[in-house]
Motif scaffolding. Structure first.
Motif, PDB file in Angstrom:
ATOM      1  N   GLY A  59      51.887  -9.670  16.045  1.00  0.00           N
ATOM      2  CA  GLY A  59      52.217  -8.329  16.502  1.00  0.00           C
ATOM      3  C   GLY A  59      52.795  -7.525  15.358  1.00  0.00           C
ATOM      4  N   LYS A  60      52.400  -6.259  15.250  1.00  0.00           N
ATOM      5  CA  LYS A  60      52.900  -5.387  14.182  1.00  0.00           C
ATOM      6  C   LYS A  60      53.254  -4.029  14.769  1.00  0.00           C
ATOM      7  CE  LYS A  60      49.406  -7.284  11.012  1.00  0.00           C
ATOM      8  NZ  LYS A  60      48.234  -6.913  10.171  1.00  0.00           N
ATOM      9  N   GLN A  61      54.092  -3.308  14.058  1.00  0.00           N
ATOM     10  CA  GLN A  61      54.368  -1.937  14.434  1.00  0.00           C
ATOM     11  C   GLN A  61      54.653  -1.105  13.185  1.00  0.00           C
ATOM     12  OE1 GLN A  61      58.144  -2.741  16.769  1.00  0.00           O
ATOM     13  NE2 GLN A  61      58.738  -0.846  15.711  1.00  0.00           N
ATOM     14  N   ARG A  62      54.436   0.209  13.319  1.00  0.00           N
ATOM     15  CA  ARG A  62      54.677   1.128  12.199  1.00  0.00           C
ATOM     16  C   ARG A  62      55.012   2.501  12.770  1.00  0.00           C
ATOM     17  NH1 ARG A  62      49.559   1.961   8.703  1.00  0.00           N
ATOM     18  NH2 ARG A  62      48.991   3.287  10.484  1.00  0.00           N
ATOM     19  N   LEU A  63      55.957   3.175  12.136  1.00  0.00           N
ATOM     20  CA  LEU A  63      56.302   4.546  12.492  1.00  0.00           C
ATOM     21  C   LEU A  63      56.139   5.425  11.268  1.00  0.00           C
ATOM     22  CD1 LEU A  63      57.545   6.827  14.218  1.00  0.00           C
ATOM     23  CD2 LEU A  63      59.809   6.021  13.485  1.00  0.00           C
ATOM     24  N   ARG A  64      55.392   6.499  11.430  1.00  0.00           N
ATOM     25  CA  ARG A  64      55.249   7.499  10.383  1.00  0.00           C
ATOM     26  C   ARG A  64      55.732   8.842  10.928  1.00  0.00           C
ATOM     27  NH1 ARG A  64      49.252   6.078   7.786  1.00  0.00           N
ATOM     28  NH2 ARG A  64      49.966   4.367   6.443  1.00  0.00           N
ATOM     29  N   THR A  65      56.705   9.436  10.242  1.00  0.00           N
ATOM     30  CA  THR A  65      57.287  10.706  10.678  1.00  0.00           C
ATOM     31  C   THR A  65      57.189  11.721   9.549  1.00  0.00           C
ATOM     32  OG1 THR A  65      58.862   9.558  12.108  1.00  0.00           O
ATOM     33  CG2 THR A  65      59.333  11.855  11.565  1.00  0.00           C
ATOM     34  N   GLN A  66      56.588  12.864   9.842  1.00  0.00           N
ATOM     35  CA  GLN A  66      56.459  13.947   8.871  1.00  0.00           C
ATOM     36  C   GLN A  66      57.364  15.104   9.297  1.00  0.00           C
ATOM     37  OE1 GLN A  66      52.487  15.119   7.611  1.00  0.00           O
ATOM     38  NE2 GLN A  66      53.088  17.281   7.612  1.00  0.00           N
ATOM     39  N   ILE A  67      58.231  15.524   8.396  1.00  0.00           N
ATOM     40  CA  ILE A  67      59.141  16.644   8.648  1.00  0.00           C
ATOM     41  C   ILE A  67      58.768  17.783   7.710  1.00  0.00           C
ATOM     42  CG2 ILE A  67      61.540  17.411   8.650  1.00  0.00           C
ATOM     43  CD1 ILE A  67      62.332  14.489   9.111  1.00  0.00           C
ATOM     44  N   ASP A  68      58.422  18.924   8.283  1.00  0.00           N
ATOM     45  CA  ASP A  68      58.081  20.123   7.516  1.00  0.00           C
ATOM     46  C   ASP A  68      59.247  21.098   7.577  1.00  0.00           C
ATOM     47  OD1 ASP A  68      55.436  19.253   6.924  1.00  0.00           O
ATOM     48  OD2 ASP A  68      54.821  19.835   8.940  1.00  0.00           O
ATOM     49  N   ILE A  69      59.674  21.569   6.422  1.00  0.00           N
ATOM     50  CA  ILE A  69      60.762  22.551   6.314  1.00  0.00           C
ATOM     51  C   ILE A  69      60.128  23.844   5.811  1.00  0.00           C
ATOM     52  CG2 ILE A  69      63.020  23.040   5.313  1.00  0.00           C
ATOM     53  CD1 ILE A  69      63.219  19.972   4.809  1.00  0.00           C
ATOM     54  N   VAL A  70      59.939  24.793   6.731  1.00  0.00           N
ATOM     55  CA  VAL A  70      59.151  25.992   6.443  1.00  0.00           C
ATOM     56  C   VAL A  70      60.082  27.186   6.249  1.00  0.00           C
ATOM     57  CG1 VAL A  70      57.287  27.480   7.240  1.00  0.00           C
ATOM     58  CG2 VAL A  70      57.289  25.044   7.858  1.00  0.00           C
ATOM     59  N   ALA A  71      60.130  27.698   5.027  1.00  0.00           N
ATOM     60  CA  ALA A  71      60.926  28.886   4.741  1.00  0.00           C
ATOM     61  C   ALA A  71      60.148  30.155   5.053  1.00  0.00           C
ATOM     62  CB  ALA A  71      61.363  28.884   3.276  1.00  0.00           C
ATOM     63  N   SER A  72      58.846  30.151   4.755  1.00  0.00           N
ATOM     64  CA  SER A  72      57.990  31.301   5.010  1.00  0.00           C
ATOM     65  C   SER A  72      56.543  30.853   4.905  1.00  0.00           C
ATOM     66  CB  SER A  72      58.270  32.427   4.005  1.00  0.00           C
ATOM     67  OG  SER A  72      57.866  32.039   2.697  1.00  0.00           O
ATOM     68  N   GLU A  73      55.624  31.775   5.080  1.00  0.00           N
ATOM     69  CA  GLU A  73      54.211  31.443   4.920  1.00  0.00           C
ATOM     70  C   GLU A  73      53.888  31.076   3.474  1.00  0.00           C
ATOM     71  OE1 GLU A  73      51.891  34.664   6.321  1.00  0.00           O
ATOM     72  OE2 GLU A  73      52.358  34.330   8.446  1.00  0.00           O
ATOM     73  N   SER A  74      54.759  31.460   2.552  1.00  0.00           N
ATOM     74  CA  SER A  74      54.509  31.224   1.123  1.00  0.00           C
ATOM     75  C   SER A  74      55.271  30.031   0.559  1.00  0.00           C
ATOM     76  CB  SER A  74      54.867  32.483   0.312  1.00  0.00           C
ATOM     77  OG  SER A  74      54.130  33.593   0.745  1.00  0.00           O
ATOM     78  N   LEU A  75      56.186  29.455   1.341  1.00  0.00           N
ATOM     79  CA  LEU A  75      57.011  28.368   0.805  1.00  0.00           C
ATOM     80  C   LEU A  75      57.390  27.395   1.919  1.00  0.00           C
ATOM     81  CD1 LEU A  75      58.682  27.059  -1.476  1.00  0.00           C
ATOM     82  CD2 LEU A  75      60.557  28.615  -0.833  1.00  0.00           C
ATOM     83  N   SER A  76      57.116  26.112   1.684  1.00  0.00           N
ATOM     84  CA  SER A  76      57.519  25.066   2.625  1.00  0.00           C
ATOM     85  C   SER A  76      57.644  23.744   1.878  1.00  0.00           C
ATOM     86  CB  SER A  76      56.506  24.935   3.769  1.00  0.00           C
ATOM     87  OG  SER A  76      55.255  24.481   3.274  1.00  0.00           O
ATOM     88  N   GLY A  77      58.335  22.827   2.506  1.00  0.00           N
ATOM     89  CA  GLY A  77      58.468  21.484   1.952  1.00  0.00           C
ATOM     90  C   GLY A  77      58.165  20.449   3.011  1.00  0.00           C
ATOM     91  N   THR A  78      57.709  19.279   2.580  1.00  0.00           N
ATOM     92  CA  THR A  78      57.343  18.217   3.509  1.00  0.00           C
ATOM     93  C   THR A  78      57.869  16.881   3.001  1.00  0.00           C
ATOM     94  OG1 THR A  78      55.320  19.339   4.246  1.00  0.00           O
ATOM     95  CG2 THR A  78      55.427  16.964   4.571  1.00  0.00           C
ATOM     96  N   VAL A  79      58.469  16.126   3.896  1.00  0.00           N
ATOM     97  CA  VAL A  79      58.841  14.742   3.590  1.00  0.00           C
ATOM     98  C   VAL A  79      58.253  13.865   4.688  1.00  0.00           C
ATOM     99  CG1 VAL A  79      61.071  14.909   4.784  1.00  0.00           C
ATOM    100  CG2 VAL A  79      60.714  13.152   3.040  1.00  0.00           C
ATOM    101  N   TYR A  80      57.673  12.756   4.285  1.00  0.00           N
ATOM    102  CA  TYR A  80      56.907  11.902   5.190  1.00  0.00           C
ATOM    103  C   TYR A  80      57.458  10.487   5.057  1.00  0.00           C
ATOM    104  CZ  TYR A  80      52.462  10.453   7.485  1.00  0.00           C
ATOM    105  OH  TYR A  80      51.509   9.970   8.342  1.00  0.00           O
TER     106      TYR A  80
END
Length: 473
Positions: A59-80
Motif C-alpha cells: 500500500g502506498k500514498q502520496r499528497l501533492r499540494t500546490q499553493i498559488d500566491i497571486v498578487a496580480s495578473e502580472s505577478l504570482s508565485g507557486t510552491v508545490y
C-alpha cells in the motif's frame, strides 16, 4: 490606560497583518493518491527461478499540494509540496509515523515584463518537451530553470528556456583543490519550442542543446543520485557509467496533430538526438518516431499506435545508435512503459523512453456503458532494435540479470532484435464523486528472451492488479 493602549496596539498589529495578507490571493489545489497493488514477477523471474519478483502486495500514498500566491495578473508565485510516496509499514509509513517525507517539488514565480506580453517563469518548475502521442521520450520532469514565453499572434508562439539539472560541486564548484584548476561540474540545457496552431492542425518544432562538464560527479551527495543515474544511463553508450570529458548533446523534434477530420485524429512525434565527445566510443546518436490514429465514437475511441526507435549495431567501439534522453515521461502502455498522467503505480518494466525498441498496439479507449465509468483495453507487441551481437559481446554490463540489462534499476530492459514482449492493459476509472476517482489498473507482460543471446534462463510473466483512489481538490 496602559492596558487599553496595549490592546489597541495589538489590534492594530492584527488588522495590519490581515491587511497585508490580503495584498495577495492565496489559492490551493492538489491531490491525495492511495495505491494498493498486487504484483507478480516484476523482474520477469519468479523466486523459483532466482528472481525477487514473486507475489507481493503493498500500500502506498502520496499528497501533492500546490499553493498559488497571486498578487496580480502580472505577478504570482507557486510552491508545490509533495509528501510521499509513503509505503505503508515502512519508514514514515510504519507504526508511529512522524516521518520527514515532505519535499518541495516546485517553487517558482510567474511575471510579465512591464509594457510587453513576454511571460517569465523562474525557479524549480515542471519542464516538458513536446510529446503529442505518449508524452516526451526525452525530458519531462521538475528542474531549476528560467522559461520565457511570447505569443506573436493567435497562431504562433515561442518558449525559450535555460535549465540547470545538475551542479555537482556544491559551494566549492568553481575550484578543484586536487588539481588547482577550475572544475567543470555543471550540466546546462538551452531550448526553444515554437507552437503553431492552425485550423484543425497543431505543429510544434523544437530544439534543445546541452553542455555537460567533464567534472560532473555522479557520486556527489548533494543531489539525487537516482535521478542522475537515469539521466546518465540515457545519454551514455553501452558499458559507460559516467562522463569523464567535456560533452555536448542536442536534440531536435517535431510534434504534429491533425484534427480537421474529426472524429478521426492523427498524432505524430519525431525526434533525433546526439551526444558528442572527443572519443567516438563515448558518442550516442539515434532517433524515435511514434504515431497514433484514433476514431472517436459515442461509447468508445478505437485507435492504433506504433513507434520505432533506432538501436545499437554490433560494434561497441563506435558508440551507441540509441536515441539519448535525460528524464522522459513516455508511455504508449501503462505497465511496460510510464503512461503520462497515470496514478501511483508500478510501470516502466520494459523501457522508460522507447529507445532501442519498436512496437505496435491496438486500443479501445474511454469505453463507457455506465455513467461515470470508463474502461481502456490495450494490446501491444514490443520488440528490440539493438543488434544481438552487441549484447553477446557487451560483457557484465549487459547481463540480463533479474530481467534487467544496462542501468538495471530504472531504465528497463535492453531488448535486442531477437527479444520481444506482448503486453495487455485493462484499465478502469470510476468517478465516485466529482473529486474522487477509483482507478483500477490490470497489466500483463509476456517476455520472450533469446537464449543464444542471454543464456538458458527462464523468464516468467509479469502481472499487476492495482487499485488507486485519487482525491483532487
Amino acid at each position: 490606560m496602559k492596558r487599553i493602549v496595549t490592546l489597541l496596539l495589538a489590534a492594530g498589529l492584527v488588522f495590519g497583518a490581515f491587511g497585508g495578507a490580503q495584498a495577495a490571493d492565496i489559492k490551493a489545489k492538489g491531490q491525495w493518491d492511495f495505491n494498493f497493488e498486487f504484483l507478480n514477477n516484476t523482474d520477469f523471474q519468479s523466486k523459483e527461478h532466482g528472481g525477487q519478483g514473486g507475489d507481493t502486495f503493498a500500500g502506498k500514498q502520496r499528497l501533492r499540494t500546490q499553493i498559488d500566491i497571486v498578487a496580480s495578473e502580472s505577478l504570482s508565485g507557486t510552491v508545490y509540496f509533495e509528501m510521499g510516496e509513503t509505503i505503508w509499514g515502512k519508514e514514515d509509513g510504519a507504526l508511529g509515523a512522524d516521518g520527514k517525507s515532505v519535499k518541495v517539488k516546485r517553487s517558482y514565480i510567474d511575471w510579465i515584463v512591464p509594457n510587453t506580453d513576454l511571460k517569465v517563469r523562474m525557479g524549480i518548475q515542471g519542464l516538458a518537451l513536446p510529446g503529442f502521442v505518449a508524452g516526451s521520450p526525452v525530458l519531462d520532469d521538475d528542474v531549476a530553470a528560467v522559461t520565457m514565453s511570447y505569443a506573436f499572434n493567435d497562431m504562433v508562439a515561442a518558449t525559450a528556456f535555460w535549465a540547470r539539472p545538475y551542479d555537482t560541486g556544491g559551494d566549492q564548484d568553481s575550484f578543484d583543490t586536487n588539481t588547482g584548476k577550475n572544475a567543470f561540474d555543471e550540466m546546462d540545457l538551452f531550448g526553444l519550442i515554437v507552437p503553431v496552431t492552425l485550423d484543425g492542425m497543431k505543429i510544434q518544432p523544437w530544439a534543445m542543446y546541452s553542455s555537460i562538464g567533464k567534472d560532473v560527479n555522479g557520486g556527489a551527495a548533494n543531489y539525487n543520485q537516482t535521478s542522475w543515474g537515469q539521466a546518465a544511463g540515457g545519454m551514455l553508450p553501452v558499458g559507460k557509467v559516467s562522463f569523464d570529458k567535456d560533452t555536448t548533446a542536442w536534440w531536435g523534434g517535431l510534434s504534429y496533430e491533425l484534427s480537421m477530420f474529426d472524429p478521426i485524429r492523427f498524432k505524430m512525434d519525431g525526434i533525433y538526438g546526439s551526444v558528442q565527445a572527443d572519443d567516438e566510443a563515448w558518442e550516442r546518436s539515434g532517433w524515435l518516431v511514434i504515431g497514433s490514429l484514433d476514431y472517436k465514437m459515442s461509447m468508445m475511441t478505437p485507435g492504433l499506435f506504433a513507434w520505432y526507435g533506432s538501436g545499437d549495431d554490433d560494434d561497441a567501439n563506435n558508440g551507441s545508435e540509441r536515441m539519448p534522453y535525460i528524464m522522459p515521461d513516455f508511455g504508449p502502455t501503462s505497465f511496460g512503459f510510464d503512461k503520462p498522467g497515470a496514478p501511483i503505480a508500478t510501470d516502466s518494466l520494459l523501457s522508460v523512453s522507447g529507445a532501442g525498441t519498436w512496437g505496435v498496439g491496438l486500443q479501445l479507449a474511454d469505453i463507457s456503458f455506465i455513467e461515470n465509468l470508463k474502461h481502456t483495453l490495450r494490446v501491444a507487441y514490443i520488440k528490440g532494435t539493438n543488434d544481438a551481437e552487441m549484447a553477446k559481446t557487451g560483457g557484465a554490463d549487459l547481463v540480463l540479470k533479474n530481467g534487467y540489462g544496462t542501468a538495471k534499476a530504472y531504465n528497463g530492459l535492453y531488448l535486442t532484435d531477437e527479444d520481444s514482449a506482448w503486453e495487455v492493459n485493462f484499465d478502469h476509472t470510476y468517478n465516485i464523486y466529482e473529486n474522487l476517482a477509483l482507478i483500477v489498473e490490470m497489466g500483463y507482460i509476456k517476455l520472450d528472451v533469446d537464449e543464444d543471446t542471454w543464456g538458458n534462463n527462464e523468464y516468467d510473466d509479469a502481472m499487476k492488479l492495482g487499485f488507486n483512489l485519487k482525491y483532487s481538490f
